[in-house]
Design a protein around this motif. Structure first.
Motif, PDB file in Angstrom:
ATOM      1  N   THR A 143       2.732   1.766   5.016  1.00  0.00           N
ATOM      2  CA  THR A 143       1.987   3.015   4.973  1.00  0.00           C
ATOM      3  C   THR A 143       0.541   2.730   4.586  1.00  0.00           C
ATOM      4  O   THR A 143       0.180   1.597   4.260  1.00  0.00           O
ATOM      5  CB  THR A 143       2.602   3.995   3.964  1.00  0.00           C
ATOM      6  N   SER A 144      -0.275   3.761   4.562  1.00  0.00           N
ATOM      7  CA  SER A 144      -1.689   3.605   4.232  1.00  0.00           C
ATOM      8  C   SER A 144      -1.885   3.038   2.832  1.00  0.00           C
ATOM      9  O   SER A 144      -2.753   2.197   2.609  1.00  0.00           O
ATOM     10  CB  SER A 144      -2.408   4.953   4.360  1.00  0.00           C
ATOM     11  N   SER A 145      -1.077   3.490   1.866  1.00  0.00           N
ATOM     12  CA  SER A 145      -1.223   2.976   0.498  1.00  0.00           C
ATOM     13  C   SER A 145      -0.808   1.507   0.406  1.00  0.00           C
ATOM     14  O   SER A 145      -1.336   0.767  -0.427  1.00  0.00           O
ATOM     15  CB  SER A 145      -0.423   3.818  -0.490  1.00  0.00           C
ATOM     16  N   ASP A 146       0.117   1.072   1.277  1.00  0.00           N
ATOM     17  CA  ASP A 146       0.473  -0.356   1.322  1.00  0.00           C
ATOM     18  C   ASP A 146      -0.717  -1.186   1.792  1.00  0.00           C
ATOM     19  O   ASP A 146      -1.057  -2.215   1.197  1.00  0.00           O
ATOM     20  CB  ASP A 146       1.652  -0.589   2.279  1.00  0.00           C
ATOM     21  N   LEU A 147      -1.359  -0.724   2.865  1.00  0.00           N
ATOM     22  CA  LEU A 147      -2.527  -1.426   3.388  1.00  0.00           C
ATOM     23  C   LEU A 147      -3.630  -1.471   2.335  1.00  0.00           C
ATOM     24  O   LEU A 147      -4.302  -2.499   2.156  1.00  0.00           O
ATOM     25  CB  LEU A 147      -3.043  -0.729   4.652  1.00  0.00           C
TER      26      LEU A 147
END
Length: 352
Positions: free
Chosen positions: A63-67
């Protein structure tokens, strides 16, 4: 004292989506009717206007927070700081975490809190919050970090821009070919060096322009009418950008006291190659001088438009000599400039 970027990091997904991958898409007009040209012609025109050959999509499980976490780890390591010393984590995005093959955005808890959790930071005085500011979000985050440090309430800030736009595009809209995924992060802190942030400028144009970018229905009228996708009025955005971005850049540069001829690099939001070139042309026309060779690094051909991630990613690539024919030296004067949903425009003059 100077407030400088002391570390940078980026996460560029390894999954490549090339232009030819769109040949089988069923593109439609806004009213649901079929386009008159075949996809091969549509893609050829798209490439000529935007400059995009390919873009990057995040793997399905990310997800975006992982990136953002991946980019943040690199920035912290690059700055050689203890993450427990961070006073703020400012996370710029626009759509939260959107899991693959879902239609709902998730921003609870906020993405900055998720990044702080993933970094395993224990310090409760490290304040984590999100900023929703369209594509200029990372620049605005840096401006806020600068204000916190100047006010004496912070010394070290982590500013991140991350997005997974591939999860919110309408596959029946030809504009879907513009968008991509990625993340860029920077450490902004007080230093004993000279330079750093010399001036900044921000404007929000909302009276007539607020909805140039919006969430709307698919061009395919057979799909669920309650599902929304990122939509834009490309022509109005183009005209808006050419009118307002060069003026904001000039205001900022004049405020900094730096001579236009001393600017070494200009990092513009990677939205559209032709638009960025036109912005640069109009900016230099305001000073009635020619555009210097090699002034504007570009990553859009390979990376597409990853919104808030484009500028910090591009800056990280140039800073680490990973973009051909572009580099930075200590003391160089550079500019950051962006335009996006809201409609917001901002710019920073910075001495590297």
């Amino acid at each position: 004292m100077a407030i400088k970027i002391t570390g940078s990091g980026s996460y560029i997904p390894s999954s490549i989506e090339k232009n030819e991958n769109f040949h089988e898409h069923h593109f439609l007009n806004v009213d649901g009717s079929s386009l008159t040209h075949p996809n091969s012609v549509i893609i050829e025109k798209f490439k000529a206007i935007t400059g995009i050959d390919e873009r990057r999509y995040a793997f399905d499980h990310l997800t975006s927070s992982d990136l953002a976490f991946f980019a943040a780890e690199k920035a912290i390591a690059d700055a050689k700081i203890d993450p427990e010393e961070l006073d703020y984590i400012i996370m710029a995005h626009n759509f939260g975490d959107v899991k693959h093959n879902t239609i709902q955005t998730d921003a609870l808890p906020c993405l900055a809190s998720r990044v702080k959790h993933s970094l395993r930071i224990k310090n409760p005085k490290c304040v984590a919050y999100d900023i929703l500011f369209g594509c200029p979000g990372w620049i605005e985050g840096v401006i806020q970090a600068n204000a916190f440090i100047k006010a004496g309430i912070a010394k070290k800030c982590l500013v991140i821009g991350s997005e997974t736009l591939s999860r919110v595009v309408d596959k029946h809209d030809r504009d879907s070919m513009i968008y991509s995924d990625g993340a860029g992060a920077t450490i902004v802190q007080e230093t004993d060096e000279e330079g750093g942030i010399l001036a900044h400028e921000t404007g929000s144009f909302t009276y007539d322009e607020a909805y140039y970018l919006y969430f709307g229905n698919s061009n395919n009228k057979d799909l669920c009418p309650d599902t929304r996708y990122i939509k834009m009025d490309g022509r109005k955005i183009y005209e808006f950008a050419l009118k307002h971005v060069p003026l904001a850049m000039k205001t900022c540069l004049d405020k900094s006291g730096v001579d236009i001829k001393d600017v070494k690099k200009i990092f513009i939001h990677q939205a559209n190659e032709k638009m960025d070139e036109a912005i640069l042309k109009r900016f230099y026309k305001l000073y009635d001088i020619e555009i210097p060779d090699g002034i504007m690094p570009m990553s859009i051909r390979e990376l597409g438009n990853s919104s808030v991630a484009t500028i910090p990613t591009l800056f990280d690539l140039v800073r680490n000599n990973k973009l051909e024919n572009h580099s930075l030296s200590k003391g160089d004067i550079i500019m950051f400039a962006s335009v996006g949903g809201g409609m917001h425009v901002n710019t920073i003059v910075y001495q590297y």
